[in-house]
Design an enzyme around this catalytic site. Structure first.
Site, PDB file in Angstrom:
ATOM      1  N   CYS A 101      20.153  86.767  -7.732  1.00  0.00           N
ATOM      2  CA  CYS A 101      19.587  88.227  -7.945  1.00  0.00           C
ATOM      3  C   CYS A 101      19.731  89.113  -6.702  1.00  0.00           C
ATOM      4  O   CYS A 101      19.905  88.875  -5.761  1.00  0.00           O
ATOM      5  CB  CYS A 101      18.520  88.391  -8.310  1.00  0.00           C
ATOM      6  SG  CYS A 101      17.537  87.128  -9.692  1.00  0.00           S
ATOM      7  N   ARG A 137      26.073  91.577  -7.514  1.00  0.00           N
ATOM      8  CA  ARG A 137      25.006  90.141  -7.552  1.00  0.00           C
ATOM      9  C   ARG A 137      24.565  89.521  -8.992  1.00  0.00           C
ATOM     10  O   ARG A 137      23.678  88.127  -8.834  1.00  0.00           O
ATOM     11  CB  ARG A 137      23.943  89.926  -6.961  1.00  0.00           C
ATOM     12  CG  ARG A 137      24.155  90.075  -5.351  1.00  0.00           C
ATOM     13  CD  ARG A 137      23.172  90.201  -4.080  1.00  0.00           C
ATOM     14  NE  ARG A 137      22.556  89.244  -4.124  1.00  0.00           N
ATOM     15  CZ  ARG A 137      22.876  88.341  -3.306  1.00  0.00           C
ATOM     16  NH1 ARG A 137      24.248  88.451  -2.405  1.00  0.00           N
ATOM     17  NH2 ARG A 137      21.849  87.676  -2.833  1.00  0.00           N
ATOM     18  N   TRP A 153      20.281  87.859 -12.398  1.00  0.00           N
ATOM     19  CA  TRP A 153      21.195  86.762 -13.096  1.00  0.00           C
ATOM     20  C   TRP A 153      20.824  85.566 -13.379  1.00  0.00           C
ATOM     21  O   TRP A 153      19.646  84.831 -12.395  1.00  0.00           O
ATOM     22  CB  TRP A 153      22.311  86.704 -11.803  1.00  0.00           C
ATOM     23  CG  TRP A 153      23.619  85.152 -11.983  1.00  0.00           C
ATOM     24  CD1 TRP A 153      24.878  86.112 -12.846  1.00  0.00           C
ATOM     25  CD2 TRP A 153      23.925  84.354 -11.475  1.00  0.00           C
ATOM     26  NE1 TRP A 153      25.456  84.793 -13.132  1.00  0.00           N
ATOM     27  CE2 TRP A 153      25.045  84.060 -12.642  1.00  0.00           C
ATOM     28  CE3 TRP A 153      22.918  83.133 -11.502  1.00  0.00           C
ATOM     29  CZ2 TRP A 153      25.019  82.492 -12.669  1.00  0.00           C
ATOM     30  CZ3 TRP A 153      23.169  82.148 -11.297  1.00  0.00           C
ATOM     31  CH2 TRP A 153      24.234  81.959 -11.924  1.00  0.00           C
ATOM     32  N   ASN A 172      14.915  86.876  -5.763  1.00  0.00           N
ATOM     33  CA  ASN A 172      16.359  86.128  -5.562  1.00  0.00           C
ATOM     34  C   ASN A 172      16.230  84.109  -5.101  1.00  0.00           C
ATOM     35  O   ASN A 172      15.648  84.543  -3.789  1.00  0.00           O
ATOM     36  CB  ASN A 172      16.927  86.900  -4.552  1.00  0.00           C
ATOM     37  CG  ASN A 172      18.642  86.394  -4.427  1.00  0.00           C
ATOM     38  OD1 ASN A 172      19.249  86.170  -3.471  1.00  0.00           O
ATOM     39  ND2 ASN A 172      18.298  85.038  -5.482  1.00  0.00           N
ATOM     40  N   GLY A 173      16.459  84.027  -6.254  1.00  0.00           N
ATOM     41  CA  GLY A 173      16.613  82.223  -5.512  1.00  0.00           C
ATOM     42  C   GLY A 173      15.369  81.187  -6.977  1.00  0.00           C
ATOM     43  O   GLY A 173      15.360  81.789  -8.431  1.00  0.00           O
ATOM     44  N   GLU A 213      44.976  78.259  -8.354  1.00  0.00           N
ATOM     45  CA  GLU A 213      44.282  79.470  -8.270  1.00  0.00           C
ATOM     46  C   GLU A 213      44.560  80.832  -9.015  1.00  0.00           C
ATOM     47  O   GLU A 213      44.007  81.669  -9.516  1.00  0.00           O
ATOM     48  CB  GLU A 213      44.148  80.636  -6.827  1.00  0.00           C
ATOM     49  CG  GLU A 213      43.738  81.769  -6.172  1.00  0.00           C
ATOM     50  CD  GLU A 213      42.323  81.945  -6.232  1.00  0.00           C
ATOM     51  OE1 GLU A 213      41.678  80.829  -6.864  1.00  0.00           O
ATOM     52  OE2 GLU A 213      42.002  82.967  -6.383  1.00  0.00           O
ATOM     53  N   LYS A 221      41.770  82.756 -11.825  1.00  0.00           N
ATOM     54  CA  LYS A 221      42.051  84.217 -11.549  1.00  0.00           C
ATOM     55  C   LYS A 221      41.606  84.483 -12.934  1.00  0.00           C
ATOM     56  O   LYS A 221      41.572  85.667 -13.852  1.00  0.00           O
ATOM     57  CB  LYS A 221      42.783  84.859 -11.190  1.00  0.00           C
ATOM     58  CG  LYS A 221      42.687  85.464  -9.707  1.00  0.00           C
ATOM     59  CD  LYS A 221      41.977  85.990  -9.345  1.00  0.00           C
ATOM     60  CE  LYS A 221      40.297  85.397  -8.621  1.00  0.00           C
ATOM     61  NZ  LYS A 221      39.914  84.516  -7.914  1.00  0.00           N
ATOM     62  N   GLU A 273      38.806  84.165 -15.329  1.00  0.00           N
ATOM     63  CA  GLU A 273      37.525  83.892 -15.168  1.00  0.00           C
ATOM     64  C   GLU A 273      38.031  85.985 -15.527  1.00  0.00           C
ATOM     65  O   GLU A 273      36.483  86.276 -15.545  1.00  0.00           O
ATOM     66  CB  GLU A 273      37.451  84.254 -12.802  1.00  0.00           C
ATOM     67  CG  GLU A 273      37.098  83.694 -12.366  1.00  0.00           C
ATOM     68  CD  GLU A 273      37.138  83.639 -10.921  1.00  0.00           C
ATOM     69  OE1 GLU A 273      38.107  83.948 -10.419  1.00  0.00           O
ATOM     70  OE2 GLU A 273      36.287  83.988 -10.293  1.00  0.00           O
ATOM     71  N   HIS A 307      53.338  63.832 -17.278  1.00  0.00           N
ATOM     72  CA  HIS A 307      51.768  62.750 -18.377  1.00  0.00           C
ATOM     73  C   HIS A 307      51.363  62.899 -18.582  1.00  0.00           C
ATOM     74  O   HIS A 307      49.985  62.162 -18.652  1.00  0.00           O
ATOM     75  CB  HIS A 307      51.178  62.552 -16.407  1.00  0.00           C
ATOM     76  CG  HIS A 307      52.786  61.840 -14.947  1.00  0.00           C
ATOM     77  ND1 HIS A 307      53.518  60.868 -15.692  1.00  0.00           N
ATOM     78  CD2 HIS A 307      52.988  62.239 -14.118  1.00  0.00           C
ATOM     79  CE1 HIS A 307      53.935  60.516 -14.016  1.00  0.00           C
ATOM     80  NE2 HIS A 307      53.896  61.296 -13.524  1.00  0.00           N
ATOM     81  N   LYS A 335      28.989  87.042  -8.133  1.00  0.00           N
ATOM     82  CA  LYS A 335      29.170  87.268  -7.053  1.00  0.00           C
ATOM     83  C   LYS A 335      29.420  85.682  -5.798  1.00  0.00           C
ATOM     84  O   LYS A 335      29.993  85.205  -4.798  1.00  0.00           O
ATOM     85  CB  LYS A 335      29.334  88.104  -6.371  1.00  0.00           C
ATOM     86  CG  LYS A 335      29.646  88.222  -4.757  1.00  0.00           C
ATOM     87  CD  LYS A 335      31.668  88.331  -4.784  1.00  0.00           C
ATOM     88  CE  LYS A 335      32.577  88.325  -3.970  1.00  0.00           C
ATOM     89  NZ  LYS A 335      34.105  88.910  -4.427  1.00  0.00           N
TER      90      LYS A 335
HETATM   91  C1  F6R Z   1      36.393  83.017  -7.687  1.00  0.00           C
HETATM   92  C2  F6R Z   1      35.299  83.043  -6.921  1.00  0.00           C
HETATM   93  C3  F6R Z   1      34.069  81.578  -6.379  1.00  0.00           C
HETATM   94  C4  F6R Z   1      33.527  81.721  -5.663  1.00  0.00           C
HETATM   95  C5  F6R Z   1      32.791  80.806  -5.278  1.00  0.00           C
HETATM   96  C6  F6R Z   1      32.855  80.518  -3.782  1.00  0.00           C
HETATM   97  O1  F6R Z   1      37.443  84.122  -7.831  1.00  0.00           O
HETATM   98  O2  F6R Z   1      34.742  84.256  -6.481  1.00  0.00           O
HETATM   99  O3  F6R Z   1      34.867  81.195  -7.206  1.00  0.00           O
HETATM  100  O4  F6R Z   1      35.250  81.144  -3.952  1.00  0.00           O
HETATM  101  O5  F6R Z   1      31.406  80.531  -6.035  1.00  0.00           O
HETATM  102  O6  F6R Z   1      32.208  81.575  -3.560  1.00  0.00           O
HETATM  103  P1  F6R Z   1      31.805  81.480  -1.608  1.00  0.00           P
HETATM  104  O7  F6R Z   1      33.287  81.332  -1.257  1.00  0.00           O
HETATM  105  O8  F6R Z   1      31.205  82.510  -1.069  1.00  0.00           O
HETATM  106  O9  F6R Z   1      31.017  80.073  -1.006  1.00  0.00           O
END
Ligand code: F6R
Length: 592
Positions: free
Chosen positions: A2, A28, A74, A100-101, A464, A468, A471, A487, A587
């Site tokens: 959060c 967040r 969140w 937050n936590g 990747e 993207k 997501e 396979h 995030k």
């Molecule tokens: C995808 C994304 C997540 C982060 C993952 C790790 O776009 O942002 O998959 O890469 O949650 O986060 P960090 O890099 O902050 O440890």
């Protein structure tokens, strides 16, 4: 996970300022928003949903008082509803808390408090905190000691901000395993989960460590340890301007951040000397182990290909959430490299704490002062600046830049650093041609499933690209090593199934091209990312996202991801999805 904010202002009303600050933390969490101010009583407004929706519904800034706290949520315990939105209060409604936590032993504490007569209004773990504080304050303790005593009973992680009408001009903040910073402006004082929240008001920031408490009042800021002893803290001057954390004329943070990537690579290249110095400090290394999650995991996979091909150094990549099952295989000859844009990811921090018991640790991180930077032996900063869009873009290419510089210094292949200087231009060329990718995105926006394929260094790029897409478009995208399709997954290829193939010129080119032919023969629609001069690839593809023909395979991952980011972004926009805030994601994932 959060975002929290607190502020004490001189004469200004706090609620509009809190609202403005907490908007910068919406990355967040955006399940609900809440603000509490203190005047003669605690005044609260909170609502389910994103801030803009909640603001329309309940007019969040319309609260009296020049101090208060705010929260974006969140959800972890209790579904996203108004009643579960923070701030949470005690039975007397004199104490309000944002958190937050996660409180791991909240069930046990809640039952105990209910038996003692406390009445709970939400399903959250957080609500035990105001009730515990109430219990101590009703026994005559002051706010600060009551918070300290309450935390003695709590197991888990927290960044907290607490206010009470019994001490109306004070905010108490405290952190353990969740980020919390303090802002010291001219006659106005802040605390927040992250710097962009307060940057408009001050650039003087104190980073709190675990187990530190901050007391904000009209006279200033005092930091103490959990014994109540005052600690002197360094004030950092933040160089990011508020504008760097804003959209800068783009429709979304994500597209702004995609466009900032050439600059992010250039700025990160300035780290080369520091990285060289760190490399000179490494002990005797026989094995490298990368640990990360999500996009950072994909950057790590590219690291594996580089370290193994340039140095023949055995290199593993482990998902942070799986690290504990491999921890015994680490020793003092293993260098464990953690890749994390936030430096706050719970899985990564847990693994870091485990790895440092046996091995040398290095973190590659974007957020200055984040927890990971204080736990690891060596730190390399990616210079991407604040990334607000939930989906990682510019932090990914900055991570790759660091990994390339690291590999170049470790293998004495400094020509690679020279080659990295050409990458920003390759990226700018793709960005100049983004309308072409937008048009391809329009064609495929309604397709339910995609495959992404690549070999060697292009395999992580395929993974990747697929991540993207998943997501931010909610379309199913699966990344495969191109040679692996036959396979099993080949059974899913049928007429019109789109296959995105990453095919740079180089060693893997011809073999990937054979895999492209295999899927074409089964009716797939091939969208390829490859050299604009590659006539064979062009003839095998329905659509080509053309890259500069000069880009070698070894340098390809940093620029080849750009068209795939744009592809996902434009499909998201065409589908009417907000790419900055995809559903169910946040995030910074501070829960395991
Ligand atoms: C995808 C994304 C997540 C982060 C993952 C790790 O776009 O942002 O998959 O890469 O949650 O986060 P960090 O890099 O902050 O440890």
């Amino acid at each position: 996970m959060c975002g929290i904010v607190g502020c004490i202002l001189k004469d200004e009303k706090a609620a509009p300022v809190l609202l403005d600050c907490v908007k910068k933390l919406e990355y967040r969490g955006y399940d609900s928003i809440g603000i509490a101010t203190s005047s003669s009583k605690i005044n609260i407004k909170k609502e389910k949903g994103k801030i803009s929706e909640a603001e329309k519904k309940v007019g969040l800034s319309d609260l009296p008082g020049n101090m208060g706290i705010a929260h974006v949520r969140w959800a972890t315990h209790g579904i996203p509803t108004r009643k579960n939105a923070h701030p949470h209060t005690d039975c007397t409604e004199k104490i309000a808390v944002v958190h937050n936590g996660i409180i791991e032993n909240y069930n046990e504490l809640k039952h105990q408090l209910i038996e003692e007569g406390h009445i709970f209004k939400s399903d959250t773990d957080t609500e035990v905190i105001p009730h515990l504080i109430e219990k101590y304050m009703s026994n005559g303790m002051d706010l600060e000691s009551s918070v300290r005593n309450s935390l003695d009973q709590i197991h888990g992680s927290y960044a907290l901000a607490v206010i009470s009408t019994d001490e109306p001009e004070k905010i108490v903040g405290v952190r353990k395993e969740s980020p919390l910073i303090v802002g010291k402006g001219e006659g106005k004082y802040f605390l927040a989960s992250d710097v962009p929240a307060i940057l408009k008001h001050t650039d003087n920031v104190i980073y709190l460590e675990d187990g530190e408490m901050v007391i904000l009042d009209k006279s200033g800021v005092t930091v103490k340890n959990m014994l109540g002893e005052i600690i002197e803290k360094e004030i950092h001057i933040i160089e990011w301007t508020p504008d760097m954390a804003e959209k800068g004329g783009f429709d979304h943070f994500m597209i702004k951040e995609i466009h900032e990537q050439p600059g992010a690579v250039r700025d990160t290249l300035l780290e080369s000397q520091d990285i060289e110095k760190i490399v000179s400090e490494f002990g005797d290394i026989e094995r490298i182990c990368f640990v990360a999650c999500g996009t950072s995991y994909h950057a790590s996979l590219i690291g594996k290909y580089l370290f193994e091909s340039l140095m023949g150094l055995p290199t593993d990549v482990i998902l942070a959430s799986e690290f504990k099952y491999s921890a015994k295989a680490m020793n003092d000859k293993t260098l464990v490299i953690f890749i994390s844009q936030s430096g706050e990811t719970a899985d990564t921090l847990k693994a870091l704490r485990m790895a440092k018991k046996t091995s040398e640790t290095l973190v590659v991180v974007n957020v200055l002062g984040s927890t990971a930077t204080r736990e690891a032996k060596h730190v390399i900063y990616t210079r991407a600046g604040p990334e607000i869009g939930v989906a990682a873009t510019k932090t990914y290419v900055s991570q790759l830049t660091c990994i390339y510089i690291l590999a170049a210094h470790m293998s004495n292949r400094l020509d690679l650093v020279d080659d990295l200087h050409k990458v920003p231009q390759y990226m700018s060329d793709v960005l100049a041609n983004e309308e072409h990718i937008h048009n391809i995105a329009k064609k495929y926006k309604d397709v339910p499933d995609f495959f992404f394929i690549g070999r060697g260094l292009s395999y992580p790029t395929a993974l990747e690209g697929a991540l993207k897409l998943k997501e931010i478009t909610y379309i199913h995208g699966e990344g495969y090593a191109a040679g692996e399709l036959k396979h099993g997954p080949l059974a899913l290829i049928d007429d019109g199934v789109p296959v995105v193939a990453v095919v740079p010129p180089g060693n893997s080119h011809d073999k990937t091209l054979s895999n492209v032919e295999e899927v074409r023969a089964r009716g797939a629609h091939v969208i390829s990312v490859g050299s604009q001069d590659d006539e064979i690839l062009k003839s095998e593809s329905h659509d080509l996202m053309g890259m500069d023909g000069e880009i070698d395979e070894i340098m390809s991952p940093i620029s080849y991801i750009v068209p795939l980011q744009l592809f996902a972004y434009y499909i998201s926009v065409e589908k009417g999805i907000d790419p900055d805030k995809p559903k169910n994601l946040a995030k910074c994932v501070t829960v395991e």
